[in-house]
Design an enzyme around this catalytic site. Structure first.
Site, PDB file in Angstrom:
ATOM      1  N   LYS A   1     -11.617  93.093 -32.942  1.00  0.00           N
ATOM      2  CA  LYS A   1     -12.001  92.122 -33.982  1.00  0.00           C
ATOM      3  C   LYS A   1     -12.777  92.822 -35.090  1.00  0.00           C
ATOM      4  O   LYS A   1     -13.778  93.484 -34.840  1.00  0.00           O
ATOM      5  CB  LYS A   1     -12.867  90.998 -33.406  1.00  0.00           C
TER       6      LYS A   1
ATOM      7  N   ASP B   1     -11.490  88.507 -38.827  1.00  0.00           N
ATOM      8  CA  ASP B   1     -12.319  87.298 -38.792  1.00  0.00           C
ATOM      9  C   ASP B   1     -13.074  87.129 -40.108  1.00  0.00           C
ATOM     10  O   ASP B   1     -14.251  87.461 -40.201  1.00  0.00           O
ATOM     11  CB  ASP B   1     -13.282  87.429 -37.599  1.00  0.00           C
TER      12      ASP B   1
ATOM     13  N   LYS C   1     -13.055  84.111 -41.904  1.00  0.00           N
ATOM     14  CA  LYS C   1     -13.452  82.692 -42.060  1.00  0.00           C
ATOM     15  C   LYS C   1     -13.218  82.176 -43.479  1.00  0.00           C
ATOM     16  O   LYS C   1     -14.137  81.775 -44.186  1.00  0.00           O
ATOM     17  CB  LYS C   1     -14.925  82.501 -41.652  1.00  0.00           C
TER      18      LYS C   1
ATOM     19  N   ASP D   1     -11.889  77.942 -49.174  1.00  0.00           N
ATOM     20  CA  ASP D   1     -11.830  77.829 -50.635  1.00  0.00           C
ATOM     21  C   ASP D   1     -10.774  76.767 -50.951  1.00  0.00           C
ATOM     22  O   ASP D   1     -10.277  76.090 -50.036  1.00  0.00           O
ATOM     23  CB  ASP D   1     -11.464  79.202 -51.248  1.00  0.00           C
TER      24      ASP D   1
ATOM     25  N   THR E   1     -21.869  78.165 -34.413  1.00  0.00           N
ATOM     26  CA  THR E   1     -22.830  77.944 -33.313  1.00  0.00           C
ATOM     27  C   THR E   1     -24.272  78.127 -33.791  1.00  0.00           C
ATOM     28  O   THR E   1     -25.207  77.801 -33.075  1.00  0.00           O
ATOM     29  CB  THR E   1     -22.555  78.889 -32.126  1.00  0.00           C
TER      30      THR E   1
ATOM     31  N   ARG F   1     -21.107  93.376 -27.890  1.00  0.00           N
ATOM     32  CA  ARG F   1     -22.108  94.336 -27.406  1.00  0.00           C
ATOM     33  C   ARG F   1     -22.015  94.730 -25.937  1.00  0.00           C
ATOM     34  O   ARG F   1     -22.286  95.897 -25.616  1.00  0.00           O
ATOM     35  CB  ARG F   1     -23.510  93.824 -27.761  1.00  0.00           C
TER      36      ARG F   1
HETATM   37  O1  C5P Z   1     -21.830  91.155 -29.266  1.00  0.00           O
HETATM   38  P1  C5P Z   1     -21.302  89.794 -28.958  1.00  0.00           P
HETATM   39  O2  C5P Z   1     -20.453  89.749 -27.699  1.00  0.00           O
HETATM   40  O3  C5P Z   1     -22.375  88.732 -28.978  1.00  0.00           O
HETATM   41  O4  C5P Z   1     -20.310  89.500 -30.176  1.00  0.00           O
HETATM   42  C1  C5P Z   1     -19.674  88.271 -30.328  1.00  0.00           C
HETATM   43  C2  C5P Z   1     -18.826  88.294 -31.562  1.00  0.00           C
HETATM   44  O5  C5P Z   1     -18.328  86.977 -31.763  1.00  0.00           O
HETATM   45  C3  C5P Z   1     -19.546  88.665 -32.845  1.00  0.00           C
HETATM   46  O6  C5P Z   1     -18.592  89.336 -33.676  1.00  0.00           O
HETATM   47  C4  C5P Z   1     -19.947  87.340 -33.436  1.00  0.00           C
HETATM   48  O7  C5P Z   1     -20.030  87.363 -34.819  1.00  0.00           O
HETATM   49  C5  C5P Z   1     -18.777  86.474 -33.010  1.00  0.00           C
HETATM   50  N1  C5P Z   1     -19.096  85.059 -32.936  1.00  0.00           N
HETATM   51  C6  C5P Z   1     -20.071  84.525 -32.106  1.00  0.00           C
HETATM   52  N2  C5P Z   1     -20.302  83.180 -32.081  1.00  0.00           N
HETATM   53  C7  C5P Z   1     -19.580  82.382 -32.844  1.00  0.00           C
HETATM   54  C8  C5P Z   1     -18.587  82.886 -33.667  1.00  0.00           C
HETATM   55  C9  C5P Z   1     -18.369  84.245 -33.685  1.00  0.00           C
HETATM   56  O8  C5P Z   1     -20.738  85.256 -31.393  1.00  0.00           O
HETATM   57  N3  C5P Z   1     -19.790  81.092 -32.778  1.00  0.00           N
END
Ligand code: C5P
Length: 244
Positions: free
Chosen positions: A40, A67, A69, A72, A131, A222
């Site tokens: 991603k 991603d 998003k 417009d 979220t 992460r």
């Molecule tokens: O590092 P981690 O597993 O928390 O990364 C989650 C990924 O999903 C990040 O790229 C974050 O921006 C994305 N994301 C999220 N919650 C959302 C939408 C996207 O954590 N509601």
């Protein structure tokens, strides 16, 4: 929960979020080649380096979830969605709050790109309520519904626009699967393998739980990218899913 994705191999249902600089992202991709299938790319990486990052990941053999998003007027989103698809990305996002006409325009842009390239249209996902927003934030913006009800209402709009699916928290997956049916993509971030650090995520689920609740794919950042051994961390998630 049985879905169109139930027989898809586990490693093809995990999307690794590359939330880092370009050199680090490409080095991680090299490590994960032959293990992970999906990467991603988010706004930070894309706005700094553009379609070049997508091309580099495609050359390494990955599928790319871009991603950005989009949100417009329909005309602009149609053009942007076409450009996203032309970049080689395999999956893209837009805000469902842009409305049905905007989502249909995105789908048209993607379809136009597909017919020009002689390829299948890429996966189109709608983001419902971020979220980072809760009931109070929505009320402050004049939205009378709770966040949970707003997610459902916007998912209905995504269904009406006939895009491929939605991005959702694991907590919303089961309800959204009920609304969208067995063929929809439901991609869930906020996933943490058993025992992993939460970081800044609060409402999390394990990979197995997310899939049991109807997710088609999970996004994991992460716990893989910051692991001492990203390949071992990725394979541990594959094992955790296969054992469940
Ligand atoms: O590092 P981690 O597993 O928390 O990364 C989650 C990924 O999903 C990040 O790229 C974050 O921006 C994305 N994301 C999220 N919650 C959302 C939408 C996207 O954590 N509601």
């Amino acid at each position: 929960m049985l879905t169109a994705f139930s027989n898809t191999p586990a490693r093809e249902r995990i999307i690794v979020a590359l939330d880092c600089g370009k050199d680090e992202a490409l080095a991680l991709a090299d490590k994960l080649a032959g293990h992970a299938v999906w990467m991603k790319v988010g706004m930070t990486l894309y706005y700094a380096h553009g379609p070049e990052v997508v091309r580099a990941l495609k050359e390494k053999g990955f599928k790319v979830f871009l991603d950005l998003k989009l949100h417009d007027i329909p005309h602009q989103v149609k053009g942007a969605a076409k450009a996203v698809a032309n970049s080689g990305a395999d999956m893209m996002t837009m805000h469902t709050f842009g409305g049905v006409a905007m989502m249909q325009a995105a789908q048209e842009g993607v379809s136009l790109s597909a017919s020009e390239r002689g390829a299948s249209p890429i996966v189109t996902l709608g983001v419902t309520v971020l979220t980072s927003m809760d009931d109070e934030t929505l009320a402050g913006l004049g939205v009378g519904r709770s966040a949970a009800d707003q997610v459902k209402a916007l998912a209905e709009k995504a269904k009406e626009a006939q895009i491929s699916g939605v991005v959702a928290s694991p907590q919303e997956a089961a309800v959204l699967r009920g609304i969208l049916g067995p063929d929809a993509y439901i991609v869930t971030p906020g996933v943490r393998p058993a025992g992993a650090a939460l970081g800044d995520q609060s409402r999390v689920a394990t990979p197995a739980k997310a899939f049991a609740d109807g997710a088609s794919h999970i996004v994991v950042g992460r716990p893989i990218t910051q692991a001492e051994d990203p390949v071992a961390a990725f394979e541990a998630i594959v094992d955790e899913i296969q054992e469940s």
